[in-house]
Design a protein around this motif. Sequence first.
Motif, PDB file in Angstrom:
ATOM      1  N   LEU A 161       4.594   0.200  98.870  1.00 41.37           N
ATOM      2  CA  LEU A 161       3.437  -0.465  98.320  1.00 41.37           C
ATOM      3  C   LEU A 161       2.256   0.158  98.497  1.00 41.37           C
ATOM      4  N   LEU A 162       2.020   0.603  99.586  1.00 40.36           N
ATOM      5  CA  LEU A 162       0.845   1.089  99.845  1.00 40.36           C
ATOM      6  C   LEU A 162       0.483   2.605  99.141  1.00 40.36           C
ATOM      7  N   THR A 222      -9.144  -1.765  96.226  1.00 40.11           N
ATOM      8  CA  THR A 222      -8.734  -1.662  97.582  1.00 40.11           C
ATOM      9  C   THR A 222      -8.395  -2.990  98.408  1.00 40.11           C
ATOM     10  N   TYR A 223      -8.853  -4.092  97.543  1.00 40.52           N
ATOM     11  CA  TYR A 223      -8.134  -5.443  98.184  1.00 40.52           C
ATOM     12  C   TYR A 223      -6.798  -5.710  97.806  1.00 40.52           C
ATOM     13  N   TRP A 224      -6.264  -5.093  96.800  1.00 37.52           N
ATOM     14  CA  TRP A 224      -4.751  -5.412  96.234  1.00 37.52           C
ATOM     15  C   TRP A 224      -4.167  -4.265  96.846  1.00 37.52           C
ATOM     16  N   LEU A 225      -4.737  -3.266  97.330  1.00 38.44           N
ATOM     17  CA  LEU A 225      -3.914  -2.228  97.903  1.00 38.44           C
ATOM     18  C   LEU A 225      -3.231  -2.704  99.138  1.00 38.44           C
ATOM     19  N   ALA A 226      -4.277  -3.482  99.929  1.00 39.18           N
ATOM     20  CA  ALA A 226      -3.835  -4.139 101.275  1.00 39.18           C
ATOM     21  C   ALA A 226      -2.915  -5.141 101.275  1.00 39.18           C
ATOM     22  N   ALA A 227      -3.317  -5.898 100.188  1.00 43.99           N
ATOM     23  CA  ALA A 227      -2.537  -7.013  99.796  1.00 43.99           C
ATOM     24  C   ALA A 227      -1.011  -6.695  99.633  1.00 43.99           C
ATOM     25  N   LEU A 228      -0.907  -5.556  98.850  1.00 37.52           N
ATOM     26  CA  LEU A 228       0.588  -5.323  98.595  1.00 37.52           C
ATOM     27  C   LEU A 228       1.125  -4.653 100.083  1.00 37.52           C
ATOM     28  N   GLY A 229       0.296  -3.944 100.842  1.00 36.73           N
ATOM     29  CA  GLY A 229       0.835  -3.254 102.041  1.00 36.73           C
ATOM     30  C   GLY A 229       1.257  -4.641 102.935  1.00 36.73           C
ATOM     31  N   ARG A 230       0.578  -5.489 102.966  1.00 39.85           N
ATOM     32  CA  ARG A 230       0.801  -6.549 103.831  1.00 39.85           C
ATOM     33  C   ARG A 230       2.077  -7.545 103.350  1.00 39.85           C
ATOM     34  N   HIS A 231       2.164  -7.586 102.159  1.00 40.64           N
ATOM     35  CA  HIS A 231       3.067  -8.651 101.515  1.00 40.64           C
ATOM     36  C   HIS A 231       4.558  -8.341 102.275  1.00 40.64           C
ATOM     37  N   PRO A 232       5.140  -7.129 102.562  1.00 41.43           N
ATOM     38  CA  PRO A 232       6.464  -7.346 103.168  1.00 41.43           C
ATOM     39  C   PRO A 232       6.399  -7.807 104.556  1.00 41.43           C
ATOM     40  N   PHE A 233       5.200  -7.746 105.264  1.00 37.69           N
ATOM     41  CA  PHE A 233       5.463  -8.539 106.721  1.00 37.69           C
ATOM     42  C   PHE A 233       5.063  -9.871 106.205  1.00 37.69           C
ATOM     43  N   LEU A 234       4.806 -10.609 105.251  1.00 40.25           N
ATOM     44  CA  LEU A 234       4.772 -12.136 105.190  1.00 40.25           C
ATOM     45  C   LEU A 234       5.895 -12.755 104.277  1.00 40.25           C
ATOM     46  N   PRO A 235       6.989 -12.776 104.852  1.00 45.96           N
ATOM     47  CA  PRO A 235       7.928 -13.324 103.946  1.00 45.96           C
ATOM     48  C   PRO A 235       7.583 -14.698 103.553  1.00 45.96           C
ATOM     49  N   GLY A 236       8.059 -15.262 102.662  1.00 47.20           N
ATOM     50  CA  GLY A 236       7.625 -16.591 102.225  1.00 47.20           C
ATOM     51  C   GLY A 236       6.459 -16.516 101.163  1.00 47.20           C
ATOM     52  N   ASP A 237       5.444 -15.491 101.298  1.00 45.30           N
ATOM     53  CA  ASP A 237       4.301 -15.568 100.432  1.00 45.30           C
ATOM     54  C   ASP A 237       4.910 -15.090  99.076  1.00 45.30           C
ATOM     55  N   ALA A 238       4.131 -15.704  98.102  1.00 49.99           N
ATOM     56  CA  ALA A 238       4.519 -15.071  96.733  1.00 49.99           C
ATOM     57  C   ALA A 238       4.066 -13.570  96.490  1.00 49.99           C
ATOM     58  N   PHE A 239       4.664 -12.971  95.805  1.00 48.69           N
ATOM     59  CA  PHE A 239       4.435 -11.478  95.467  1.00 48.69           C
ATOM     60  C   PHE A 239       3.090 -11.155  94.707  1.00 48.69           C
ATOM     61  N   PRO A 240       2.124 -10.624  95.043  1.00 45.43           N
ATOM     62  CA  PRO A 240       0.843 -10.469  94.229  1.00 45.43           C
ATOM     63  C   PRO A 240       0.756  -9.768  93.278  1.00 45.43           C
ATOM     64  N   TRP A 241       1.434 -10.379  92.229  1.00 43.93           N
ATOM     65  CA  TRP A 241       1.437  -9.576  90.803  1.00 43.93           C
ATOM     66  C   TRP A 241      -0.020  -9.449  90.425  1.00 43.93           C
ATOM     67  N   THR A 242      -0.812 -10.266  90.458  1.00 46.64           N
ATOM     68  CA  THR A 242      -2.309 -10.014  90.007  1.00 46.64           C
ATOM     69  C   THR A 242      -2.569  -8.594  90.620  1.00 46.64           C
ATOM     70  N   GLY A 243      -2.463  -8.222  91.626  1.00 46.64           N
ATOM     71  CA  GLY A 243      -2.891  -7.065  92.216  1.00 46.64           C
ATOM     72  C   GLY A 243      -2.196  -5.938  91.496  1.00 46.64           C
ATOM     73  N   VAL A 244      -0.740  -5.948  91.041  1.00 46.06           N
ATOM     74  CA  VAL A 244      -0.332  -4.835  90.274  1.00 46.06           C
ATOM     75  C   VAL A 244      -1.050  -4.754  89.040  1.00 46.06           C
ATOM     76  N   TRP A 245      -1.515  -5.809  88.383  1.00 51.29           N
ATOM     77  CA  TRP A 245      -2.179  -5.757  87.297  1.00 51.29           C
ATOM     78  C   TRP A 245      -3.605  -5.070  87.274  1.00 51.29           C
ATOM     79  N   VAL A 246      -4.021  -5.678  88.117  1.00 54.30           N
ATOM     80  CA  VAL A 246      -5.360  -4.800  88.814  1.00 54.30           C
ATOM     81  C   VAL A 246      -5.483  -3.243  88.909  1.00 54.30           C
ATOM     82  N   LEU A 247      -4.615  -3.088  89.682  1.00 59.34           N
ATOM     83  CA  LEU A 247      -4.334  -1.536  90.228  1.00 59.34           C
ATOM     84  C   LEU A 247      -4.016  -0.859  88.912  1.00 59.34           C
ATOM     85  N   LEU A 248      -3.203  -1.535  87.959  1.00 53.15           N
ATOM     86  CA  LEU A 248      -2.897  -0.747  86.792  1.00 53.15           C
ATOM     87  C   LEU A 248      -3.975  -0.650  85.685  1.00 53.15           C
ATOM     88  N   ALA A 249      -4.575  -1.660  85.804  1.00 57.86           N
ATOM     89  CA  ALA A 249      -5.986  -1.635  84.883  1.00 57.86           C
ATOM     90  C   ALA A 249      -6.999  -0.409  85.400  1.00 57.86           C
TER      91      ALA A 249
END
Lengths: 271, 342
Positions: A161-162, A222-249
């Motif tokens: 993800l990173l 950068t915010y979403w880059l780190a958020a995506l990288g952290r996600h796998p270590f935080l089971p139970g948290d929702a996947f940061p889809w917003t980040g995917v769209w921001v990065l895509l944009a």
Amino acid sequence: MTSATLGATTVAPRREVMTRGVASSAVHYATHTAVLMIKNFSFVIFTVIMPVSLYLVFSSLYGNVPDDPTGLASAMIMVSMAAYGSLGAAMSGGAHLAVERRSGWFRQLMITMLPGRVFLWARAAVIMMLVLPALALVFLAGGLIGGVQAPATVWLASLGLLWLGLIPLTVLGIVIGLWVKTEAVQGVNTLLLLGLSLLGGLWFPAELMPSGMQHVAHALPTYWLAALGRHPFLPGDAFPWTGVWVLLAWSVGLTVLGALGYRRAGATSKR
Amino acid sequence: MTTFDLAAAITGAPSPRTRDGAPAAVRLAGLTKSYGPVHAVRGVDLTIGTGEIVAVLGPNGAGKSTVNEMILGLVRPDAGDAAVFGLDPHEAVRTGRVGAMLQAGALLSDARVIDVLRLMRGLHAHPLPIDDVIARADLGTFLKTKTDKLSGGQAQRLRYALALLPDPELLILDEPTVGMDVEVRRSFWRSMIDFTSSGRTVMFATHYLEEADQVAERIVVLADGRVVADGTGAEIRSRVAGRTISLADDGTDAAELADLPGVAGVERIGARCYLHSTDSDTTVRALLAACPEAREIEITSAKLEDAFVALTSHAPGTGNDAHGARGVHHDHDDDHQDRKNR
């Protein structure tokens, strides 16, 4: 036309065969450029060794986090530093590009079959290839020294993800290399690197910022880059889809800027 | 029309003039390009047939490089049209039909000569074998040298190699021999002539007039963004200055001399009269008939350099009409007429 007939025997038949396609020429360009870059010692140091060095320095500064039996806090530090370190590496591609633009080598590339946008993607691919070992080294150090513990799938997911999250930042480096004056590239890179890291919450969590700055953070790659990288270590948290769209944009916008810059660079680069 | 000997030897025939409908190697129509207030190219019409070897001459700032860049699709014209083998320049480049040596073109830094060749070879549709290119450009002795350490002449040879690499039908060379010493320059032209022997087209810009005269079968003179002359070296020389007939100045009426057939201009310098004639044979016969007492007659042919200076310093638009260049403007009109007729 006498001489055309003369030439026809040797010139004409060969023209019918197109031996190479754009895709294979792009792959050729990317691999050859990567090999040339790897041969450049200082560049390798910067891209591959720098991120892991930064991580080692910062993780020893924070020390072993107390009350961290799961290693979660260490993992968060590792991901943030991996993002910060590889950010510099990803954006460094622009400096090379600026040199080629200034020298005029660009114009030589523009009279080949490689179209401008394909050239840019090939260039980004080269940087992405070099960033992968840089990330992997930080993760290795995190596991061996930083006390981060997690199943292999979590490590791999975070790394992947990173890596994908770095795409728009790699393109950003290229856009800078295409638009900014060669002398200024280093300065602009450093400024952006600091600004994006600070405002994107790589140095301290964005949640600690005032709300206005938090809005800014949520718009930054950068915010979403780190958020995506952290996600796998935080089971139970929702996947940061917003980040995917921001990065895509950001990717789309920067690619458009890059394509415009490439055209401009061809017309204005030194003769 | 007289064709230059070397050119005839190269192609085995006088240069083909492309007629309407036939695919010209290069066809420029009304090509115009400005950079802000600078009018780099002001309406260039030019057709180059396949197999022609054409030199483009012009002083600095005449628009040579800009014309080249538009033929290669590097620069988009403000107005007008450039076609290469009937194709859009980008398409011609993409399909490897054009190879170019750019003016002071840069080389990839921090790489060896062989690395640069290998890198670029993969970016062309139907490249020549690398060994062939190395032999033609004579790179054998410095293949492992880094590009930053090449001498001026070596760097030019590498640029030439890069131009040959796509195996192009049209070679565009922008000041190819700058930085080469005499020996290398000679072998460069030999190599180029060999490369073009199979009917390839060459368009080169140069500052060395003798090169243009020796190598090209056709010379196009650019000045101030316009074509001011177009023809063989011999034609250009005769168009502008023709030959100069000089005789002792015995007080003959200048107007009478100027009225002689073929005379384009009369000058009195010291004790001699100089008649610039476009047809020296006719002028001399008429001169002897009109002034049987004329003495110390000398006939000298103009050098290309004289023609070049006359053409480019009196280009239309520069407004420089001094120095008794009466005949030059007259010749310009001929020249324009001539191009329309082609």
